[in-house]
Design an enzyme around this catalytic site. Structure first.
Site, PDB file in Angstrom:
ATOM      1  N   GLU A   1     -41.855  22.352 -68.160  1.00 54.58           N
ATOM      2  CA  GLU A   1     -41.087  21.778 -67.053  1.00 54.58           C
ATOM      3  C   GLU A   1     -39.586  21.868 -67.298  1.00 54.58           C
ATOM      4  O   GLU A   1     -38.809  22.154 -66.373  1.00 54.58           O
ATOM      5  CB  GLU A   1     -41.520  20.332 -66.813  1.00 54.58           C
ATOM      6  CG  GLU A   1     -42.944  20.238 -66.265  1.00 54.58           C
ATOM      7  CD  GLU A   1     -43.440  18.809 -66.137  1.00 54.58           C
ATOM      8  OE1 GLU A   1     -42.687  17.879 -66.515  1.00 54.58           O
ATOM      9  OE2 GLU A   1     -44.567  18.615 -65.653  1.00 54.58           O
TER      10      GLU A   1
ATOM     11  N   HIS B   1     -44.576  17.365 -58.499  1.00 52.55           N
ATOM     12  CA  HIS B   1     -45.541  16.336 -58.885  1.00 52.55           C
ATOM     13  C   HIS B   1     -46.256  15.702 -57.698  1.00 52.55           C
ATOM     14  O   HIS B   1     -47.161  14.896 -57.874  1.00 52.55           O
ATOM     15  CB  HIS B   1     -44.838  15.235 -59.696  1.00 52.55           C
ATOM     16  CG  HIS B   1     -44.378  15.684 -61.054  1.00 52.55           C
ATOM     17  ND1 HIS B   1     -43.238  16.430 -61.227  1.00 52.55           N
ATOM     18  CD2 HIS B   1     -44.894  15.489 -62.293  1.00 52.55           C
ATOM     19  CE1 HIS B   1     -43.077  16.676 -62.519  1.00 52.55           C
ATOM     20  NE2 HIS B   1     -44.055  16.124 -63.178  1.00 52.55           N
TER      21      HIS B   1
END
Length: 339
Positions: A170, A204
């Site tokens: 990420e 997310h």
């Protein structure tokens, strides 16, 4: 007032000088290209989770299943390789950045242990309250010093995903790749800090679908609130990580901060310490307890008062030391303050 940018970054400043003899100069990378690539990286990262039965969540296969985690790690690794190659190509061919300067823009070099140590100190100050609760009140300090908790966390596939693969992949995508594109597209510092993390937060949102599959009994309204809350705190962390990346030019520091925040979870904002453990961002099935397996016992009110005093002091200290502890000679060529 921070000192002017020095070193290699000053040589890059010519790439995005806005005016030459009064004639506006187009940015090396167009803003549309930076935005579209950032969106593409987000899609490339998430979509593969739903293309294969091995990674696609279902009522019988949760995202925490070891087989699903292994398959997703392979998918994420492929996504990262594709995204890195695309970014390097655009920076070199469109932005006319040399290979050595690309390595620096991506925050891969130079490695500054001093910068990383100071930033981690800053993060620890912010989490002073939880560190006090977990380490002193709950008696986990000895376990930390012995490294027992690290071994236990990394020995499971869930821990490996949450503390290694997740932070590395990420931060590589949404800091090391996305931010340099926006720098060359001449986005302002504030735009980079507060815009690029939104891609990170959006990545997310798909957890809402996964949560609904595995928790069908939960009302939709609560599931949506849970997803919005996750979007909020991932974006908040993204603001901080983007700021750190710009200030230090070091992606490794962002990875360490990400891992630490995943491990600590969200700070307790209410209730007495030593009574109920807060829900961590990491594995939901790992509860805090003493090393011998005994349950946590309630503590006197003084422990709770001390916790909240330390929590507030940590927040104040974080705010006060944010600038000095992220000062670095390796910062990216972005103007954070006008002279």
């Amino acid at each position: 007032m921070p000192p002017p940018i020095k070193g290699w970054s000053s040589r890059l400043s010519a790439l995005y000088s806005k005016h030459i003899k009064g004639v506006p100069k187009a940015p090396p990378v167009s803003p549309n290209t930076a935005a579209l690539l950032s969106l593409l990286f987000t899609v490339i990262y998430v979509v593969p989770f739903y293309l294969s039965p091995a990674t696609r969540p279902s009522p019988r296969l949760t995202r925490d299943a070891p087989s699903s985690i292994r398959a997703r790690v392979r998918a994420v690794s492929f996504s990262c390789v594709v995204s890195v190659l695309l970014t390097v190509y655009v920076l070199h061919q469109t932005g006319h950045v040399s290979p050595w300067e690309i390595v620096k823009l991506l925050g891969l070099w130079p490695i500054s242990l001093w910068d990383s140590a100071r930033t981690m100190l800053l993060v620890a100050i912010l989490f002073a309250g939880p560190l006090f609760e977990y380490g002193i009140v709950d008696g986990e300090l000895k376990s930390w010093l012995r490294g027992r908790g690290v071994h236990e966390s990394l020995s499971s596939w869930i821990g490996y995903r949450n503390y290694v693969v997740g932070p590395v992949s990420e931060e590589l995508i949404w800091r090391a790749l996305v931010i340099p594109l926006h720098v060359l597209a001449q986005f302002s510092a504030h735009q980079i800090i507060f815009l690029t993390p939104l891609y990170f937060g959006v990545a997310h949102v798909h957890h809402l679908y996964e949560f609904r599959l595995t928790h069908p009994q939960t009302p939709l309204s609560l599931a949506v609130l849970r997803s919005l809350f996750q979007f909020t705190y991932t974006s908040l962390f993204g603001f901080f990580a983007a700021f750190v990346f710009i200030r230090t030019g070091n992606v490794y520091t962002c990875v360490l901060s990400h891992t630490f925040c995943n491990w600590m979870g969200l700070p307790r904002l209410y209730g007495r310490v030593g009574v109920e453990a807060g829900e961590p961002i990491g594995p939901p099935d790992v509860a805090r307890s003493h090393g011998d397996g005994s349950k946590l016992k309630g503590k006197g009110i003084a422990w709770t008062v001390a916790y909240y005093v330390i929590l507030v002091a940590g927040a104040v200290g974080f705010y006060s030391l944010l600038i000095p502890l992220t000062e670095s000679s390796h910062s990216l060529p972005v103007v954070l303050w006008e002279e």
